[in-house]
Motif scaffolding. Structure first.
Motif, PDB file in Angstrom:
ATOM      1  N   GLU A  28       0.824  -1.202   0.000  1.00  0.00           N
ATOM      2  CA  GLU A  28       0.000   0.000   0.000  1.00  0.00           C
ATOM      3  C   GLU A  28       0.864   1.261   0.000  1.00  0.00           C
ATOM      4  O   GLU A  28       0.575   2.230  -0.698  1.00  0.00           O
ATOM      5  N   GLU A  29       1.940   1.243   0.758  1.00  0.00           N
ATOM      6  CA  GLU A  29       2.850   2.383   0.776  1.00  0.00           C
ATOM      7  C   GLU A  29       3.494   2.596  -0.590  1.00  0.00           C
ATOM      8  O   GLU A  29       3.679   3.716  -1.049  1.00  0.00           O
ATOM      9  N   GLU A  30       3.856   1.467  -1.236  1.00  0.00           N
ATOM     10  CA  GLU A  30       4.454   1.551  -2.557  1.00  0.00           C
ATOM     11  C   GLU A  30       3.482   2.158  -3.562  1.00  0.00           C
ATOM     12  O   GLU A  30       3.855   2.977  -4.402  1.00  0.00           O
ATOM     13  N   LEU A  31       2.205   1.752  -3.487  1.00  0.00           N
ATOM     14  CA  LEU A  31       1.192   2.306  -4.382  1.00  0.00           C
ATOM     15  C   LEU A  31       1.001   3.806  -4.170  1.00  0.00           C
ATOM     16  O   LEU A  31       0.854   4.570  -5.120  1.00  0.00           O
ATOM     17  N   LYS A  32       1.017   4.208  -2.906  1.00  0.00           N
ATOM     18  CA  LYS A  32       0.872   5.634  -2.602  1.00  0.00           C
ATOM     19  C   LYS A  32       2.039   6.435  -3.175  1.00  0.00           C
ATOM     20  O   LYS A  32       1.876   7.527  -3.694  1.00  0.00           O
ATOM     21  N   ARG A  33       3.240   5.868  -3.046  1.00  0.00           N
ATOM     22  CA  ARG A  33       4.417   6.560  -3.569  1.00  0.00           C
ATOM     23  C   ARG A  33       4.329   6.711  -5.082  1.00  0.00           C
ATOM     24  O   ARG A  33       4.651   7.760  -5.647  1.00  0.00           O
ATOM     25  N   LYS A  34       3.887   5.641  -5.771  1.00  0.00           N
ATOM     26  CA  LYS A  34       3.745   5.706  -7.223  1.00  0.00           C
ATOM     27  C   LYS A  34       2.678   6.722  -7.628  1.00  0.00           C
ATOM     28  O   LYS A  34       2.830   7.429  -8.626  1.00  0.00           O
TER      29      LYS A  34
END
Length: 213
Positions: A28-34
């Motif tokens: 989820e954090e990775e998706l937010k960063r993208k």
């Protein structure tokens, strides 16, 4: 039984694999960063697009160009000349004035005096009334009557030579003042200058050539 149990000791607490909850949290954090990166790219692209649009708008629509004033369609009604002791001429013709406006807004011009000269001396005048040339269009002032006379010439020696040669060359000059209106809010003063050379065929009593710049 005790020895068998010792062969398989319990795994250490820090060796167990990550739980599904922890793995999902990192994803989820990775998706937010993208998403943040994409948003930043979109913002930068939008800003660049706006700069391009504004620049193109400034160089085309908002750029004020100088209108052009021209003389056209000269038709002689009378042309009387004399090469006697005092060379002279009297003439009248109808003409058309054109105010060409290439701007993206109307050009409102003031009343303008057009001077016709021979050898630097005035031989006739006419007034163009105030008016308006629409955006990207040409305003035509038709059937203007011009009357010329050599009565005010200080020296007619050169005139006699020209009349004998059969060619009479006049100049038509004017400076038109006015304002170009853009977007109904901006007004820019612009002057349209006219400088025309009129060559007359004396024998045929007609126009030989007309050049304006």
């Amino acid at each position: 039984m005790a020895d068998r149990n010792q062969e398989y000791p319990f795994a250490r607490a820090n060796d167990y694999p990550r739980s599904d909850q922890e793995s999902g949290y990192l994803t989820e954090e990775e998706l937010k960063r993208k998403k943040r990166i994409k948003l930043a790219i979109y913002i930068v692209a939008f800003i660049i697009f706006q700069v391009i649009v504004i620049t193109a708008f400034s160089l085309t629509v908002m750029k004020v160009k100088t209108p052009k004033l021209r003389l056209a369609n000269i038709q002689f009604q009378t042309l009387d000349t004399s090469t006697a002791n005092s060379p002279s001429f009297d003439a009248s013709f109808t003409t058309q004035f054109r105010v060409k406006n290439t701007n993206f807004g109307p050009y409102k011009f003031d009343a303008t005096t057009v001077n016709f000269t021979y050898g630097g001396a005035t031989v006739g005048q006419v007034i163009i009334p105030k008016g308006k040339a629409g955006l990207k269009s040409t305003k035509k002032i038709n059937d203007v009557i011009v009357k010329l006379s050599s009565n005010q010439l200080p020296n007619t020696a050169e005139l006699g030579s020209d009349l004998t040669a059969g060619t009479l060359t006049l100049s038509g000059t004017a400076k038109m003042t006015g304002k170009v209106e853009l977007m109904l809010i901006m007004k820019k003063k612009k002057s349209a200058n006219m400088n025309c050379t009129i060559t007359i065929d004396v024998a045929a009593k007609s126009l030989r050539s007309l050049q304006c710049n």
